[in-house]
Design a protein around this motif. Structure first.
Motif, PDB file in Angstrom:
ATOM      1  N   THR A   6       1.109  -1.470  -0.159  1.00 34.86           N
ATOM      2  CA  THR A   6      -0.134   0.031   0.133  1.00 34.86           C
ATOM      3  C   THR A   6       1.401   1.627   0.550  1.00 34.86           C
ATOM      4  O   THR A   6       0.620   2.143  -0.750  1.00 34.86           O
ATOM      5  CB  THR A   6      -1.140   0.289   1.151  1.00 34.86           C
ATOM      6  N   LEU A  22      -1.645   8.397  -1.712  1.00 31.30           N
ATOM      7  CA  LEU A  22      -2.322   7.334  -1.623  1.00 31.30           C
ATOM      8  C   LEU A  22      -4.260   7.546  -2.430  1.00 31.30           C
ATOM      9  O   LEU A  22      -4.252   9.219  -1.727  1.00 31.30           O
ATOM     10  CB  LEU A  22      -2.850   7.232   0.077  1.00 31.30           C
ATOM     11  N   SER A  23      -5.105   6.706  -2.883  1.00 29.50           N
ATOM     12  CA  SER A  23      -5.999   7.132  -3.571  1.00 29.50           C
ATOM     13  C   SER A  23      -6.571   7.136  -2.171  1.00 29.50           C
ATOM     14  O   SER A  23      -6.426   6.299  -0.898  1.00 29.50           O
ATOM     15  CB  SER A  23      -6.693   6.002  -4.138  1.00 29.50           C
ATOM     16  N   ASP A  26      -7.265   3.871   0.015  1.00 28.02           N
ATOM     17  CA  ASP A  26      -5.949   3.055   0.035  1.00 28.02           C
ATOM     18  C   ASP A  26      -5.864   3.969   1.990  1.00 28.02           C
ATOM     19  O   ASP A  26      -5.477   3.605   2.242  1.00 28.02           O
ATOM     20  CB  ASP A  26      -4.767   3.281  -0.694  1.00 28.02           C
ATOM     21  N   LYS A  27      -5.818   5.495   1.132  1.00 31.77           N
ATOM     22  CA  LYS A  27      -5.575   6.509   2.421  1.00 31.77           C
ATOM     23  C   LYS A  27      -6.910   5.446   3.667  1.00 31.77           C
ATOM     24  O   LYS A  27      -6.358   5.730   5.544  1.00 31.77           O
ATOM     25  CB  LYS A  27      -5.744   7.290   2.275  1.00 31.77           C
ATOM     26  N   ARG A  29      -7.381   2.687   4.293  1.00 30.89           N
ATOM     27  CA  ARG A  29      -7.512   1.003   4.851  1.00 30.89           C
ATOM     28  C   ARG A  29      -6.110   1.473   6.013  1.00 30.89           C
ATOM     29  O   ARG A  29      -6.307   0.937   6.737  1.00 30.89           O
ATOM     30  CB  ARG A  29      -7.314   0.285   3.447  1.00 30.89           C
ATOM     31  N   ASP A 107      -1.929  -3.810   2.938  1.00 27.46           N
ATOM     32  CA  ASP A 107      -3.589  -3.501   3.891  1.00 27.46           C
ATOM     33  C   ASP A 107      -4.051  -5.171   4.879  1.00 27.46           C
ATOM     34  O   ASP A 107      -3.919  -4.718   5.961  1.00 27.46           O
ATOM     35  CB  ASP A 107      -3.961  -2.766   2.789  1.00 27.46           C
TER      36      ASP A 107
END
Length: 293
Positions: A6, A22-23, A26-27, A29, A107
């Motif tokens: 990640t 990060l998207s 993703d952020k 998670r 993750d």
């Protein structure tokens, strides 16, 4: 199991910039991963977080200006700055060494719990660019898949608990650590006896001018027996087997050298898979041992 990182960085100084890239998914998670209560208070003060994040943002502006002739990067808002200590704590509590001086957070894999005698092992596979989890013990349906957070050298319970408390903020209650049980007591006694033998061997070796291959082979056999009696497998055991195979080959014990080589390579295959460069390094080592026989 195989998972791509990640977030991956070469130093802690890159964590803030990497987290900003990060998207949103993703952020989100990443922010759900664990934080060590022991280390949380020593991560960063709010003022330090503001300084680090602002400095990174200014660096972004400078780089964009150099590249395009105009600055389009924005300074971080207060929410972003406030999140940074948490992000850094999450990184410190969950990162894995993936080689070449880089650490990464994953993750799903970072959610595996610790056991001193785990059912699985994780290693980074450079061939596929993923961190992999391989079973090293039989795992029943609905049974938790555990990893060891420690490098296993037959350490005693007190040493293991101290490292886990210092680095991860918890004390282990796995069967190997439960010294109220027969399994825990017997295991601790085996480890203590092995530590005494290793200490005696080290003192004796320091007094010799030349290595004693036969004596080293005896110690390797005993270490292997300890690991197997404890149910410890993984690359630590495979390394012991390959070291013992090398010593047996040098001592002229051909059958034992072959048996140790086969066991070491089989365990390595189970731990990392045949597509891993680590497996091929072990295979090359086994071939070199075979050339001595």
């Amino acid at each position: 199991m195989a998972e791509k990182a990640t977030l991956a960085v070469a130093s802690e100084g890159q964590v803030f910039a990497a987290s900003r890239a990060l998207s949103d998914a993703d952020k989100k998670r990443l922010m759900q991963l664990s934080i060590s209560p022991v280390r949380r208070s020593s991560v960063l003060s709010w003022t330090e977080a503001a300084w680090h994040s602002t400095r990174q943002a200014l660096s972004d502006v400078f780089n964009v200006s150099q590249r395009d002739g105009k600055a389009v990067a924005r300074l971080p808002d207060l929410k972003t700055i406030a999140e940074y200590p948490t992000i850094l704590s999450i990184f410190r509590n969950n990162n894995f060494d993936i080689g070449n001086g880089r650490q990464a957070v994953f993750d799903q894999i970072c959610r595996h719990n610790h056991a001193c005698v785990p059912k699985a092992q994780g290693n980074f596979n450079t061939t596929i660019g993923c961190f992999t989890i391989h079973a090293i013990q039989p795992i029943d349906a609905d049974e938790e898949i555990t990893l060891s957070y420690l490098v296993e050298h037959g350490a005693l319970r007190e040493s293991r608990q101290s490292r886990l408390r210092e680095h991860y903020g918890f004390l282990c209650d796995c069967p190997a650590c439960d010294i109220t049980s027969k399994r825990g007591k017997d295991g601790e006694q085996r480890r203590r006896q092995m530590q005494m033998k290793l200490h005696a061997f080290a003192e004796e070796a320091a007094e010799r001018e030349h290595p004693n291959v036969e004596a080293e082979l005896v110690v390797m056999r005993e270490l292997i027996q300890l690991y197997e009696a404890e149910g410890i497998s993984g690359r630590e055991l495979s390394t012991l087997y390959l070291t013992a195979a090398d010593l047996a080959a040098k001592a002229g014990v051909k059958e034992e050298a072959l048996r140790f080589s086969e066991n070491g390579l089989r365990i390595d295959k189970d731990c990392v898979g045949t597509d891993s460069s680590m497996f091929h390094e072990s295979l090359a080592r086994v071939r070199a041992i075979g050339a001595m026989l």
